[in-house]
Design an enzyme around this catalytic site. Structure first.
Site, short mmCIF file in Angstrom:
data_model
loop_
_atom_site.label_atom_id
_atom_site.label_comp_id
_atom_site.label_asym_id
_atom_site.label_seq_id
_atom_site.Cartn_x
_atom_site.Cartn_y
_atom_site.Cartn_z
CD GLN A 85 -3.19 -0.96 2.48
OE1 GLN A 85 -2.73 -1.51 3.19
NE2 GLN A 85 -4.12 0.06 2.03
CG HIS A 86 0.45 3.49 2.49
ND1 HIS A 86 -0.83 3.72 2.61
CD2 HIS A 86 0.79 2.67 3.53
CE1 HIS A 86 -1.13 3.08 3.60
NE2 HIS A 86 -0.43 2.45 4.23
CG ASP A 237 0.35 -4.71 1.75
OD1 ASP A 237 -0.31 -3.93 2.08
OD2 ASP A 237 1.53 -4.85 2.00
#
Length: 478
Positions: A85-86, A237
């Site tokens: 992520q991110h 994830d």
């Protein structure tokens, strides 16, 4: 095509790309591949594509667009991609990254995170978006790029996340840009309560409004590969792991890896005005309140090194001494800490006497310290109304007998340890099977269980918990 329908799940994590080929009906894994990623907290996204190619075929093809098939993936009736992520994948109008993708563990945007929290207080962010800005989030990374490299920021035409970018590449960079709700919820500019982008925040951070990917439903299609294999929406994830484990309301997943992660699923968004609990979305249409700790299995590694033993010997030591470590207490903030927000903290060892200063007690104190820090995260989830009835313990740390035995006592709920598996990739495969089925719910797959541990009525765990909380408060004021 084989007689049974197979689906493929891709997990592009920080360290590697993993692919599972799975029976769509039963969830049985029939093939698995992986390929490493370069180290670092910022990376050219092309390395992800090279790893995917390598995992698919066992070698990297330098001309992927000239290929007529995708090896392992062409055995699948459908594909889904889950990824870390991110991560900020900022592309120009030609589809080229203007800067290396800044990953979740790149903290150079800490000043921008503080600026955003000064722009609005934590309660505002938690209420409006479901999350409070921290350096992990995409929003802070965009703000960093705009402030430090304004010429590059001005070239940004679109912003994707790692799984979005890989799905786009699998589609030969064709068609509209898409994402899913779970990954969008970790950007810091997507409102989970309203399921909409906050374009005003993106424009304020970046100086202009780039194209943002359309948010797909959990069982919708993102497109097809160049050979016609359909690609599902994909997910972040942690949402992939939740889907792979098949968690339900009342379950909480506790992952003890390099870092620690604690998350659950809820039907309604969770709002934590303190910002401790991130109110992310899941990959099944619900929500995924989550906390992360920086210190988990690495604490075991460091303690084993200090004691001059390997991890197997460390685990034996941790099981050999008294269950409360003889009164020895470790608060394991060895690398600072994210939950609680103590980035400059150091670890503490307290209650040391000549009598209890033994290798067995030191190993046991490390195990208890990590578990008590995770118990703090569980208590934060409870504080915002998340029901926690049953824990699923995963990650490398879950293989430790000492960790398993103590976890149920520290958490005071039953603990199930699933068999080791790549649950993020498995969750992506389950999403692909769901989209393929056209059903209202994802298919029911059975999670293989290694062990179930029930908490016992023992007094040592309550005493050890009191010692940990007292030491933590005395050392950090919280």
């Amino acid at each position: 095509m084989t007689e049974r329908r197979l689906v493929a799940g891709v997990d592009s994590s920080t360290q590697s790309t993993k692919i599972l080929l799975v029976d769509a009906e039963t969830g049985q894994v029939v093939a698995r591949r992986d390929a490493p990623h370069p180290d670092g907290t910022a990376i050219d996204p092309e390395h992800w594509w090279r790893a995917l190619e390598t995992a698919v075929d066992g070698h990297f093809d330098p001309n992927p667009r000239q290929r007529h098939e995708l090896g392992l993936l062409d055995q699948a009736a459908a594909i889904s991609v889950s990824a870390q992520q991110h991560g900020m994948v900022a592309l120009d109008s030609a589809g080229t990254a203007v800067y290396d993708a800044l990953l979740w563990n790149d903290v150079r945007s800490a000043p921008q995170a503080r600026q955003l929290r000064q722009l609005h207080d934590s309660r505002w962010w938690a209420t409006e978006l479901g999350v409070v800005p921290v350096p992990s989030f995409t929003s802070t990374k965009l703000a960093w790029l705009a402030q430090t490299h304004p010429d590059l920021a001005a070239r940004i035409d679109s912003v994707l996340l790692p799984h979005d970018w890989l799905s786009w590449r699998l589609r030969s960079c064709d068609g509209p840009l898409v994402t899913d709700r779970s990954d969008a919820s970790g950007t810091g500019y997507y409102s989970v309560p309203t399921d909409t982008y906050r374009e005003d925040l993106v424009e304020a951070m970046l100086g202009h409004l780039p194209t943002l990917p359309t948010v797909l439903g959990p069982s919708e299609w993102a497109g097809t590969t160049r050979t016609g294999v359909p690609i599902a929406a994909g997910c972040g994830d942690n949402a992939g792991a939740a889907l792979g484990l098949g968690i339900r309301e009342g379950d909480v997943v506790i992952s003890i890896g390099t870092s620690g992660t604690v998350f659950a699923t809820t039907p309604k968004p969770v709002c934590d005005p303190t910002g401790t609990v991130a109110g992310f979305a899941d990959a099944a249409g619900g929500n995924l309140p989550l906390l992360a700790t920086l210190n988990a299995a690495r604490v075991f590694d460091a303690t084993a090194t200090m004691l001059g033993v390997d991890l197997h010997q460390f685990d034996q030591l941790a099981q050999a001494g008294p269950p409360d470590a003889g009164g020895l207490v470790m608060v394991p903030y060895l690398d600072g800490e994210r939950t609680p927000d103590l980035p400059d903290a150091t670890g503490v060892i307290a209650g040391v006497t000549r009598r209890n200063m033994t290798p067995e007690n030191m190993a046991r104190a490390a195990v208890l310290g990590v578990l008590h820090a995770l118990r703090d995260a569980l208590d934060s989830l409870r504080a915002v109304g998340v029901p926690l009835e049953h824990a699923l313990l995963i990650g490398g740390g879950a293989r430790s007998g000492a960790v398993r035995r103590a976890a149920a006592q520290v958490f005071q709920i039953p603990v199930t340890v699933p068999m080791p598996e790549e649950y993020v990739a498995l969750g992506a495969a389950r999403q692909a099977a769901w989209a393929l089925s056209g059903a209202a719910e994802p298919p029911t797959w059975t999670t293989r269980i290694d062990e179930v541990i029930e908490p016992q009525a023992e007094t040592w765990s309550a005493t050890a918990r009191d010692r940990f909380v007292t030491t933590r408060r005395a050392s950090y004021g919280r």
